[in-house]
Design an enzyme around this catalytic site. Structure first.
Site, PDB file in Angstrom:
ATOM      1  N   GLY A   1      40.239  38.402  44.377  1.00  0.00           N
ATOM      2  CA  GLY A   1      39.726  39.528  44.046  1.00  0.00           C
ATOM      3  C   GLY A   1      40.906  40.576  44.345  1.00  0.00           C
TER       4      GLY A   1
ATOM      5  CB  THR B   1      49.076  45.286  37.076  1.00  0.00           C
ATOM      6  OG1 THR B   1      47.484  45.878  37.618  1.00  0.00           O
ATOM      7  CG2 THR B   1      49.598  46.279  36.855  1.00  0.00           C
TER       8      THR B   1
ATOM      9  CG  ASP C   1      36.702  40.648  37.002  1.00  0.00           C
ATOM     10  OD1 ASP C   1      35.492  41.081  37.341  1.00  0.00           O
ATOM     11  OD2 ASP C   1      37.935  41.297  37.218  1.00  0.00           O
TER      12      ASP C   1
END
Length: 336
Positions: free
Chosen positions: A30, A36, A58
């Site tokens: 995490g 991104t 997620d």
């Protein structure tokens, strides 16, 4: 091994150019910038593929934030792109939580059978979410995207997601074996509810179809020509440790992995002119980059910069995504 080995191209160009790939997973610890990276990869793939889907599995669902656009459980076109779509699914959701769009095109009997199937499924722990996943995979396969990018949850969830096709295969097999035992009771049950069109054969056919698709997906996941995993990490001890664990687990599962992205790196042009904290962080990162080079000499290692501004919105991602294809070089600061 190695002193004579040429280092592999430090970019994701190898993935973008591999036309045979159908499924690309992007994952890691995490907070390392997976979303991104996965969004940037999807943008680059959209340049060379007919249609690209990015799926967030997620529960935090950061792709909506990344593209600055709200996505749902149904594939939606990303603003500014003609052939890039995005969707968000909860890997822990049950079959009843799937939207009705997933069952469009089915006859009324099968749509009604969703509820009946839920009753059967409740008897087998863990199969509910597996069936939900099966429906998602069925939808995705049916839409014939050229390539699907998974923006996965932190490591533990990721490994469960990859193992899911096997869980589903076992579970559906179990349900089909139960069919003969429950068929008379089921037929009686649905007729009491006034669902004359629903019968055990209808449900069995539905399960058979799902099993066929999931078996196919399972085979594809283990085929390096069709599936690969990209590990994202930062140059710190815990992230590197997690990455090594992930690589070992993926290898054990038979999933191809030969790309690592090291994100949030400081590129100092002159460490003497930098603040003491930046110089210190730079030294730490260099130490772990050396370890990564030793551990993963047969991997493509892509290095991405820590930026002053967050990467948010389609244009920002489009610009950042170029760093996946061409190794990042910091711009020289003008002399004062």
């Amino acid at each position: 091994m190695g002193d004579n080995l040429e280092p592999l191209e430090p970019s994701l160009q190898n993935l973008v150019e591999q036309d045979s790939l159908k499924w690309i997973f992007v994952g890691g610890k995490g907070g390392v910038g997976k979303t991104t990276c996965s969004s940037s990869l999807a943008v680059q793939l959209a340049k060379v593929r007919e249609s690209v889907l990015i799926i967030s599995t997620d529960p935090a669902h950061n792709i909506s934030d990344a593209f600055d656009q709200k996505f749902t459980k149904v594939p939606t076109k990303v603003n500014g792109f003609d052939n890039l779509f995005a969707m968000e699914i909860d890997p822990n959701a049950g079959l009843n939580e799937l939207p009705e769009e997933y069952f469009e095109g089915e006859n009324e009997a099968l749509r009604v059978s969703k509820g009946v199937m839920q009753e059967m499924i409740n008897a087998l722990p863990g199969i509910d979410e597996a069936m939900s996943y099966a429906e998602v995979m069925k939808l995705v396969k049916g839409m014939n995207f050229s390539v699907v990018v998974f923006d996965t949850a932190p490591t533990g969830h990721t490994l469960r997601l990859i193992a899911f096709p096997q869980v589903v295969e076992k579970g559906l097999g179990k349900l089909l074996r139960l069919k003969m035992k429950v068929a008379p009771m089921l037929t009686q049950f649905v007729s009491m509810l006034g669902m004359a069109d629903v019968n055990a054969d209808t449900l069995s056919q539905k399960l058979d179809d799902m099993l066929r698709i999931i078996t196919q997906v399972n085979e594809q996941f283990k085929n390096p020509d069709q599936t690969t995993f990209v590990c994202v990490c930062i140059a710190e001890f815990f992230s590197l440790y997690e990455t090594e664990r992930l690589v070992q687990e993926l290898t054990k599962c038979g999933i191809d992995v030969h790309n690592i992205i090291v994100n949030q790196l400081l590129f100092l042009q002159n460490s003497h002119d930098s603040c003491s904290m930046c110089a210190s962080r730079y030294k730490i990162q260099e130490k772990y980059l050396d370890q990564i080079a030793d551990l993963y000499e047969d991997f493509h290692v892509t290095k991405l910069p820590l930026l002053e501004k967050e990467v948010r919105g389609p244009e920002s991602i489009r610009s950042f995504s170029e760093n996946l294809m061409t190794p990042y070089e910091p711009k020289a600061k003008p002399k004062e």
